[in-house]
Design a protein around this motif. Structure first.
Motif, PDB file in Angstrom:
ATOM      1  N   LYS A 410       0.856  -1.183   0.000  1.00  9.53           N
ATOM      2  CA  LYS A 410       0.000   0.000   0.000  1.00  9.53           C
ATOM      3  C   LYS A 410       0.897   1.240   0.000  1.00  9.53           C
ATOM      4  O   LYS A 410       1.739   1.413   0.891  1.00  9.53           O
ATOM      5  CB  LYS A 410      -0.895  -0.011   1.238  1.00  9.53           C
ATOM      6  N   PRO A 411       0.760   2.125  -0.990  1.00  8.44           N
ATOM      7  CA  PRO A 411       1.735   3.214  -1.182  1.00  8.44           C
ATOM      8  C   PRO A 411       1.977   4.102   0.034  1.00  8.44           C
ATOM      9  O   PRO A 411       3.090   4.593   0.216  1.00  8.44           O
ATOM     10  CB  PRO A 411       1.113   4.027  -2.326  1.00  8.44           C
ATOM     11  N   ASN A 412       0.969   4.303   0.871  1.00  9.72           N
ATOM     12  CA  ASN A 412       1.169   5.205   2.010  1.00  9.72           C
ATOM     13  C   ASN A 412       1.612   4.494   3.280  1.00  9.72           C
ATOM     14  O   ASN A 412       1.702   5.107   4.346  1.00  9.72           O
ATOM     15  CB  ASN A 412      -0.119   6.002   2.289  1.00  9.72           C
ATOM     16  N   SER A 413       1.897   3.177   3.198  1.00 12.25           N
ATOM     17  CA  SER A 413       2.387   2.463   4.375  1.00 12.25           C
ATOM     18  C   SER A 413       3.879   2.728   4.553  1.00 12.25           C
ATOM     19  O   SER A 413       4.598   2.931   3.574  1.00 12.25           O
ATOM     20  CB  SER A 413       2.138   0.965   4.237  1.00 12.25           C
ATOM     21  N   LEU A 446       4.743  -3.855  -9.313  1.00 11.64           N
ATOM     22  CA  LEU A 446       3.913  -3.048  -8.404  1.00 11.64           C
ATOM     23  C   LEU A 446       3.134  -1.961  -9.121  1.00 11.64           C
ATOM     24  O   LEU A 446       2.542  -1.092  -8.475  1.00 11.64           O
ATOM     25  CB  LEU A 446       4.805  -2.411  -7.331  1.00 11.64           C
ATOM     26  N   ALA A 447       3.113  -1.988 -10.449  1.00 12.24           N
ATOM     27  CA  ALA A 447       2.506  -0.894 -11.220  1.00 12.24           C
ATOM     28  C   ALA A 447       1.073  -0.591 -10.802  1.00 12.24           C
ATOM     29  O   ALA A 447       0.654   0.568 -10.779  1.00 12.24           O
ATOM     30  CB  ALA A 447       2.551  -1.236 -12.709  1.00 12.24           C
ATOM     31  N   ARG A 448       0.309  -1.614 -10.449  1.00 10.42           N
ATOM     32  CA  ARG A 448      -1.104  -1.385 -10.102  1.00 10.42           C
ATOM     33  C   ARG A 448      -1.273  -0.679  -8.760  1.00 10.42           C
ATOM     34  O   ARG A 448      -2.372  -0.211  -8.445  1.00 10.42           O
ATOM     35  CB  ARG A 448      -1.852  -2.714 -10.056  1.00 10.42           C
ATOM     36  N   THR A 449      -0.235  -0.628  -7.967  1.00 12.87           N
ATOM     37  CA  THR A 449      -0.364   0.011  -6.650  1.00 12.87           C
ATOM     38  C   THR A 449      -0.141   1.511  -6.715  1.00 12.87           C
ATOM     39  O   THR A 449      -0.462   2.221  -5.761  1.00 12.87           O
ATOM     40  CB  THR A 449       0.654  -0.589  -5.652  1.00 12.87           C
ATOM     41  N   PHE A 450       0.399   2.014  -7.817  1.00 11.84           N
ATOM     42  CA  PHE A 450       0.751   3.433  -7.883  1.00 11.84           C
ATOM     43  C   PHE A 450      -0.412   4.266  -8.397  1.00 11.84           C
ATOM     44  O   PHE A 450      -0.967   3.972  -9.466  1.00 11.84           O
ATOM     45  CB  PHE A 450       1.965   3.648  -8.794  1.00 11.84           C
ATOM     46  N   PRO A 451      -0.791   5.309  -7.681  1.00 11.52           N
ATOM     47  CA  PRO A 451      -1.866   6.190  -8.152  1.00 11.52           C
ATOM     48  C   PRO A 451      -1.377   7.066  -9.298  1.00 11.52           C
ATOM     49  O   PRO A 451      -0.171   7.185  -9.539  1.00 11.52           O
ATOM     50  CB  PRO A 451      -2.192   7.022  -6.912  1.00 11.52           C
ATOM     51  N   ILE A 457       8.020   8.121 -10.512  1.00 11.34           N
ATOM     52  CA  ILE A 457       8.408   6.816 -11.052  1.00 11.34           C
ATOM     53  C   ILE A 457       8.594   6.826 -12.557  1.00 11.34           C
ATOM     54  O   ILE A 457       9.627   6.400 -13.082  1.00 11.34           O
ATOM     55  CB  ILE A 457       7.352   5.761 -10.664  1.00 11.34           C
ATOM     56  N   LEU A 458       7.594   7.308 -13.286  1.00 11.32           N
ATOM     57  CA  LEU A 458       7.596   7.124 -14.734  1.00 11.32           C
ATOM     58  C   LEU A 458       8.709   7.892 -15.438  1.00 11.32           C
ATOM     59  O   LEU A 458       9.281   7.409 -16.417  1.00 11.32           O
ATOM     60  CB  LEU A 458       6.228   7.506 -15.306  1.00 11.32           C
ATOM     61  N   GLY A 459       9.036   9.076 -14.941  1.00  8.18           N
ATOM     62  CA  GLY A 459      10.118   9.844 -15.563  1.00  8.18           C
ATOM     63  C   GLY A 459      11.437   9.097 -15.573  1.00  8.18           C
ATOM     64  O   GLY A 459      12.064   8.909 -16.639  1.00  8.18           O
ATOM     65  N   PRO A 460      11.918   8.619 -14.409  1.00  7.02           N
ATOM     66  CA  PRO A 460      13.160   7.844 -14.385  1.00  7.02           C
ATOM     67  C   PRO A 460      13.089   6.582 -15.242  1.00  7.02           C
ATOM     68  O   PRO A 460      14.071   6.205 -15.862  1.00  7.02           O
ATOM     69  CB  PRO A 460      13.323   7.497 -12.901  1.00  7.02           C
ATOM     70  N   LEU A 461      11.910   5.930 -15.268  1.00 10.89           N
ATOM     71  CA  LEU A 461      11.788   4.722 -16.086  1.00 10.89           C
ATOM     72  C   LEU A 461      11.932   5.042 -17.570  1.00 10.89           C
ATOM     73  O   LEU A 461      12.650   4.357 -18.298  1.00 10.89           O
ATOM     74  CB  LEU A 461      10.437   4.053 -15.839  1.00 10.89           C
ATOM     75  N   VAL A 462      11.227   6.072 -18.021  1.00 15.32           N
ATOM     76  CA  VAL A 462      11.301   6.439 -19.439  1.00 15.32           C
ATOM     77  C   VAL A 462      12.740   6.740 -19.856  1.00 15.32           C
ATOM     78  O   VAL A 462      13.185   6.365 -20.949  1.00 15.32           O
ATOM     79  CB  VAL A 462      10.388   7.645 -19.736  1.00 15.32           C
ATOM     80  N   SER A 463      13.487   7.374 -18.986  1.00 16.19           N
ATOM     81  CA  SER A 463      14.873   7.715 -19.316  1.00 16.19           C
ATOM     82  C   SER A 463      15.740   6.479 -19.524  1.00 16.19           C
ATOM     83  O   SER A 463      16.800   6.547 -20.158  1.00 16.19           O
ATOM     84  CB  SER A 463      15.476   8.593 -18.215  1.00 16.19           C
ATOM     85  N   PHE A 489      -5.992   0.204 -13.647  1.00 20.37           N
ATOM     86  CA  PHE A 489      -7.046   1.216 -13.520  1.00 20.37           C
ATOM     87  C   PHE A 489      -6.584   2.588 -13.986  1.00 20.37           C
ATOM     88  O   PHE A 489      -7.364   3.368 -14.548  1.00 20.37           O
ATOM     89  CB  PHE A 489      -7.507   1.281 -12.055  1.00 20.37           C
ATOM     90  N   ASN A 490      -5.310   2.911 -13.767  1.00 22.82           N
ATOM     91  CA  ASN A 490      -4.788   4.236 -14.122  1.00 22.82           C
ATOM     92  C   ASN A 490      -4.025   4.233 -15.444  1.00 22.82           C
ATOM     93  O   ASN A 490      -3.157   5.071 -15.672  1.00 22.82           O
ATOM     94  CB  ASN A 490      -3.852   4.742 -13.014  1.00 22.82           C
ATOM     95  N   CYS A 491      -4.366   3.292 -16.327  1.00 22.26           N
ATOM     96  CA  CYS A 491      -3.584   3.133 -17.558  1.00 22.26           C
ATOM     97  C   CYS A 491      -3.594   4.393 -18.432  1.00 22.26           C
ATOM     98  O   CYS A 491      -2.565   4.726 -19.049  1.00 22.26           O
ATOM     99  CB  CYS A 491      -4.075   1.924 -18.355  1.00 22.26           C
ATOM    100  N   VAL A 492      -4.703   5.103 -18.492  1.00 19.69           N
ATOM    101  CA  VAL A 492      -4.768   6.306 -19.335  1.00 19.69           C
ATOM    102  C   VAL A 492      -3.866   7.402 -18.783  1.00 19.69           C
ATOM    103  O   VAL A 492      -3.083   8.012 -19.519  1.00 19.69           O
ATOM    104  CB  VAL A 492      -6.220   6.807 -19.463  1.00 19.69           C
ATOM    105  N   ASP A 493      -3.962   7.643 -17.480  1.00 19.80           N
ATOM    106  CA  ASP A 493      -3.115   8.668 -16.864  1.00 19.80           C
ATOM    107  C   ASP A 493      -1.633   8.310 -16.997  1.00 19.80           C
ATOM    108  O   ASP A 493      -0.801   9.177 -17.255  1.00 19.80           O
ATOM    109  CB  ASP A 493      -3.480   8.836 -15.391  1.00 19.80           C
ATOM    110  N   HIS A 494      -1.312   7.045 -16.809  1.00 18.27           N
ATOM    111  CA  HIS A 494       0.077   6.630 -16.943  1.00 18.27           C
ATOM    112  C   HIS A 494       0.561   6.793 -18.389  1.00 18.27           C
ATOM    113  O   HIS A 494       1.713   7.177 -18.629  1.00 18.27           O
ATOM    114  CB  HIS A 494       0.243   5.167 -16.503  1.00 18.27           C
ATOM    115  N   SER A 495      -0.319   6.505 -19.340  1.00 17.69           N
ATOM    116  CA  SER A 495       0.053   6.661 -20.750  1.00 17.69           C
ATOM    117  C   SER A 495       0.362   8.123 -21.069  1.00 17.69           C
ATOM    118  O   SER A 495       1.343   8.428 -21.754  1.00 17.69           O
ATOM    119  CB  SER A 495      -1.087   6.154 -21.652  1.00 17.69           C
ATOM    120  N   LYS A 496      -0.477   9.010 -20.571  1.00 15.54           N
ATOM    121  CA  LYS A 496      -0.241  10.443 -20.796  1.00 15.54           C
ATOM    122  C   LYS A 496       1.093  10.870 -20.184  1.00 15.54           C
ATOM    123  O   LYS A 496       1.848  11.642 -20.792  1.00 15.54           O
ATOM    124  CB  LYS A 496      -1.380  11.262 -20.188  1.00 15.54           C
ATOM    125  N   ALA A 497       1.368  10.366 -18.980  1.00 15.76           N
ATOM    126  CA  ALA A 497       2.622  10.733 -18.309  1.00 15.76           C
ATOM    127  C   ALA A 497       3.837  10.244 -19.098  1.00 15.76           C
ATOM    128  O   ALA A 497       4.830  10.961 -19.238  1.00 15.76           O
ATOM    129  CB  ALA A 497       2.634  10.152 -16.892  1.00 15.76           C
TER     130      ALA A 497
END
Length: 591
Positions: A410-413, A446-451, A457-463, A489-497
């Motif tokens: 859980k991301p906030n734990s 853990l991709a599904r756990t990230f809001p 996360i995504l910036g460093p990964l893309v690089s 669930f957040n696939c659209v937002d992640h795609s935009k990012a």
């Protein structure tokens, strides 16, 4: 145990009757043509030795190691019966027949005498390996029964010494000798197991008479456990609960290292053992060893106290407290030994977690994640690697189990945040490619756990899509695909990012650089998902993504991946829809 001893005594009593009957029969022979003097003498010796062995069995305070006894008694029985048969033949020969067969019978008598002499030697050897009060250590003599296979005699002697000797040093030496034999050949390993050497070694390990005896037993057991078939003997000997209890009770660092290594070896060899270790909760002492000297910051401590308080108020129990064994309960080793223990424990957790939901749940219910995150900061590469491998395996199991994913990551734990902080440090700053690959793989799982609001996360990964190390760039593609998978669930937002971080040109260059089909499929899947979710984005049009996907869909190679047909077709449909509309709009409103 009593029934076992009685059965052995019963077998011995039968042989005593055979020996006594032979003595009586030889004395009844009147003819001087046949000399059974030696046979009578040897039968008398055998009767005496058999009675001595019976008394030895009766006074034995532990379960008797009976493998050599049963083998020897079987041979003694055959030889006594052969001698009795010959005596009866001689009794029945009268008159002229007695003269005709005299020469042949004398030859047979000598053969029988030789067999009985061998039986006497076997029995003397047998008694010697069970008599432990003469301070003579392991009997390395060779009994006739093992003349064709000396190793068998050594195995018997050493196992009997481990089981019955009253001198601890002799038991340790015997265990070490078995370990050396096991290292020599696979045949020796099988022989030690077949001759029931595992149980005495486990007993030596469990007794904890000294750390030397426990290390000797653990080393030998480790050397024996080299494949699934051999490990099944450990299961039959109830090794798992013994090993777990030894870990709970142990205070010596070196013993802990050896026993945790044994846990890893057995788990690697058999998934059933892996689950049994989970049911016995071997993870708890291992996690305790892993983090007994760690100090956590106030934020983590206060967060855990708050979480535990909330759970207790709800009538539940959480086992993720920060309590560790007191350092006074441990015979502290050198810094090198402590480091070795941590490395060994981290590796064991990784192997225990691999593909096991039961074990992964039990690991994450402890303070393991906090310990692992803390230890990843350590300068020791091997420790860092093993900790990261454990986290990666836990994340992989969590990827396919939503309950574990929600509870452990859980991301906030506090635990999950600590883990993510360390993983991102590796992705951003690590130079070891192997560590980077494992960290990226963990993020993907853990991709599904990230809001959608998680921006670190995504910036460093893309690089990393254009990283010069292929394994890193390929693992990045796989990880990013899990973020934009339609099941996320957040696939659209992640795609935009991803597109905002200039991911499309990076991905296109990744595809151009690699012509391996499997790699192409990974990249095309990511590209297709981006097209499905944000097909009207200008970056896709400028990169000519539609053309790339159309070419891929026509490729004969894609026939090897039928699941990709539907993905590519949907991507082309979206791109044609948006890009066709965009082109019409340009013509209508053009100059």
């Amino acid at each position: 145990m009593a029934q076992h001893q009685k059965t052995i005594q019963h077998h011995l009593a039968l042989q005593i009757l055979l020996a006594d009957r032979l003595i009586k029969s030889t004395k009844e022979l009147e003819s001087s043509k046949f000399d059974f003097t030696d046979v009578t003498k040897l039968a008398t010796q055998l009767a005496h030795l058999l009675r001595s062995t019976t008394r030895l069995v009766a006074t034995c305070t532990t379960t008797l190691y009976d493998r050599p006894l049963r083998a020897v008694i079987s041979h003694v029985s055959l030889n006594l019966e052969r001698a009795e048969t010959l005596v009866q033949k001689c009794k029945n020969r009268t008159g002229i027949l007695r003269q005709v067969f005299a020469i042949t019978t004398n030859t047979d008598v000598r053969k029988v005498s030789s067999l009985l002499e061998s039986s006497v030697a076997d029995m003397k050897w047998l008694v010697s390996i069970f008599v432990t009060d003469d301070n003579s250590g392991v009997n390395l003599s060779l009994p006739p029964i093992a003349s064709n296979d000396p190793v068998l005699a050594w195995v018997w002697s050493n196992i009997a010494t481990v089981q019955h000797s009253t001198r601890l040093k002799d038991r340790v030496d015997a265990a070490n000798s078995l370990g050396s034999l096991a290292c020599d050949t696979d045949r020796n390993k099988k022989m030690i197991i077949q001759e029931e050497g595992v149980t005495p070694l486990l007993r030596l390990l469990k007794e904890g008479a000294s750390f030397e005896s426990q290390i000797a037993a653990a080393n030998t057991l480790y050397n024996l456990a080299t494949d699934r078939e051999k490990v099944s003997a450990f299961v039959r000997s109830l090794a798992v609960p013994v090993i777990v209890q030894v870990l709970i009770d142990s205070t010596n660092v070196l013993v802990r290292i050896k026993v945790v290594d044994l846990v890893s070896r057995l788990t690697e060899m058999d998934s059933c053992v892996q689950e049994e270790f989970g049911r016995e909760n071997v993870m708890r002492p291992i996690v305790t060893f892993l983090g007994f000297d760690l100090v956590f910051d106030d934020y983590v401590t206060n967060s855990l106290v708050r979480v535990n308080s909330e759970i207790r108020n709800n009538g539940l129990h959480l086992s993720s407290s920060l309590s560790f064994h007191n350092r006074n309960d441990t015979e502290l080793g050198s810094p090198e030994e402590i480091m070795k223990l941590k490395i060994t424990c981290a590796r064991a957790l990784w192997i225990l977690a691999k593909g096991s939901l039961l074990n992964s749940k039990k690991i994450t219910e402890t303070k393991a994640l906090l310990c692992l995150a803390k230890l990843i900061q350590n300068e020791n590469e091997e420790l860092k690697l093993n900790c990261l491998m454990t986290i990666m395996e836990l994340a992989k199991v969590g990827e396919s189990n939503s309950e574990l994913r929600r509870q452990a990551f859980k991301p906030n734990s506090p635990a999950a945040r600590s883990v993510l902080d360390q993983i991102l440090k590796i992705v951003n700053h690590e130079t070891n490619p192997k560590l980077m690959v494992f960290a990226i793989s963990t993020i993907g799982s853990l991709a599904r756990t990230f809001p959608a609001s998680e921006t670190r996360i995504l910036g460093p990964l893309v690089s990393k899509l254009e990283h010069e190390v292929f394994d890193i760039s390929n693992e990045t593609v796989v990880a990013l695909t899990t973020f934009v998978n339609p099941e996320n669930f957040n696939c659209v937002d992640h795609s935009k990012a991803i597109i905002e971080f200039n991911g499309v040109p990076c991905l296109m260059r990744f595809l151009w650089r690699n012509d391996d089909v499997k790699i192409q499929v990974n990249g095309l899947k990511l590209l297709s998902y981006l097209a499905l979710h944000v097909g009207n984005n200008k970056a896709l049009e400028e990169a000519r993504v539609l053309s790339v996907i159309e070419d891929a869909s026509r490729s004969m190679v894609m026939t090897q991946y039928p699941e990709m047909k539907e993905v590519l077709a949907k991507a082309m449909h979206h791109l044609n829809l948006y890009q066709a509309g965009h082109n019409v709009h340009k013509k209508v409103n053009g100059p």
